[in-house]
Design a protein around this motif. Structure first.
Motif, PDB file in Angstrom:
ATOM      1  N   GLU A  91     -22.958  20.372  16.829  1.00  0.00           N
ATOM      2  CA  GLU A  91     -22.202  18.787  16.701  1.00  0.00           C
ATOM      3  C   GLU A  91     -20.611  19.003  16.724  1.00  0.00           C
ATOM      4  OE1 GLU A  91     -24.734  15.957  13.873  1.00  0.00           O
ATOM      5  OE2 GLU A  91     -24.330  17.972  12.805  1.00  0.00           O
ATOM      6  N   PRO A  92     -19.788  18.036  16.938  1.00  0.00           N
ATOM      7  CA  PRO A  92     -18.320  18.137  17.194  1.00  0.00           C
ATOM      8  C   PRO A  92     -17.983  18.670  15.783  1.00  0.00           C
ATOM      9  CG  PRO A  92     -19.207  16.089  17.706  1.00  0.00           C
ATOM     10  CD  PRO A  92     -20.391  16.585  17.137  1.00  0.00           C
ATOM     11  N   LYS A 101     -14.711  11.930  17.457  1.00  0.00           N
ATOM     12  CA  LYS A 101     -15.509  12.739  16.569  1.00  0.00           C
ATOM     13  C   LYS A 101     -15.571  12.063  15.245  1.00  0.00           C
ATOM     14  CE  LYS A 101     -12.908  16.352  16.805  1.00  0.00           C
ATOM     15  NZ  LYS A 101     -12.227  17.816  16.792  1.00  0.00           N
ATOM     16  N   SER A 111      -9.928  12.002  21.263  1.00  0.00           N
ATOM     17  CA  SER A 111     -10.951  13.148  20.972  1.00  0.00           C
ATOM     18  C   SER A 111     -11.130  13.143  19.391  1.00  0.00           C
ATOM     19  CB  SER A 111     -10.374  14.257  21.466  1.00  0.00           C
ATOM     20  OG  SER A 111     -11.443  15.508  21.163  1.00  0.00           O
ATOM     21  N   GLY A 162     -22.223  13.044  21.583  1.00  0.00           N
ATOM     22  CA  GLY A 162     -20.974  13.829  21.266  1.00  0.00           C
ATOM     23  C   GLY A 162     -21.828  15.265  20.729  1.00  0.00           C
TER      24      GLY A 162
END
Length: 204
Positions: free
Chosen positions: A36-37, A92, A88, A22
């Protein structure tokens, strides 16, 4: 698994490669940057609650797959705390929890990058990495002295090296304080903890 393009000469236009976990790596001739997310403000509040709840229920058995344990824990916590989420968002939250609970926090992405041969820090400022194709690069990651000590202690523990009793006590206290600061409300009761153990057994 990583998706790595041809490693061309560096310019001001970022070279980007990414991991299934991710996050993305962006490299220019001046900087190695981790993307990063990102969380919205509301997601940040939910994540704080999820993280505090996870500290309350965490009890990973040696036979349990840690990543699977985190995934199950997130689904359980979202249901119990009635936190709305989609696939989603769950991904995360899972990435961030695994980074903090199973990995080494801020430097976890660096450790996972197969093209990084070493990580350097002089005690102040940002970290520098040695990338196998491009050599030394400054990163967008900085550490406090407390964060550095925590990472080093965790690394020693993961290598199963013996630590003095005071050091073991110190890291445990650090984790407790960190967990207690994750949110203002304690919404996970002993009843919920018992329900979670039952949930884990059902999933297995």
């Amino acid at each position: 698994r990583w998706i790595i393009p041809e490693l061309r000469e560096l310019t001001d236009v970022p070279l980007i490669y990414e991991a299934e976990q991710g996050f993305k790596i962006q490299i220019t001739k001046d900087l190695y940057s981790i993307e990063e997310p990102s969380l919205t403000e509301q997601e940040k509040k939910y994540y704080q609650e999820i993280k505090e709840a996870f500290y309350e229920i965490i009890n990973i058995d040696e036979t349990e797959n840690p990543e699977s344990y985190v995934n199950k824990g997130i689904k359980f916590i979202l249901t119990e705390l009635d936190i709305p989420s989609n696939e989603s968002q769950e991904k995360k939250y899972a990435y961030l929890l695994k980074k903090e609970f199973l990995g080494f926090g801020k430097i976890e992405a660096l450790l996972k990058d197969p093209l990084i041969s070493s990580i350097l820090w002089d005690g102040e400022g940002t970290l520098t990495v040695k990338q196998r194709r491009y050599g030394s690069l400054k990163t967008n990651i900085s550490l406090t002295e407390k964060e550095t000590k925590y990472i080093l202690t965790k690394a020693l523990l993961s290598c199963k090296k013996d630590l003095p009793q005071e050091e073991q006590k110190s890291i445990c206290e650090n984790e407790k304080q960190y967990g207690a600061s994750c949110g203002k409300k304690k919404r996970v009761s002993s009843v919920v903890k018992r329900k979670y153990q039952g949930y884990i057994h059902q999933q297995n």
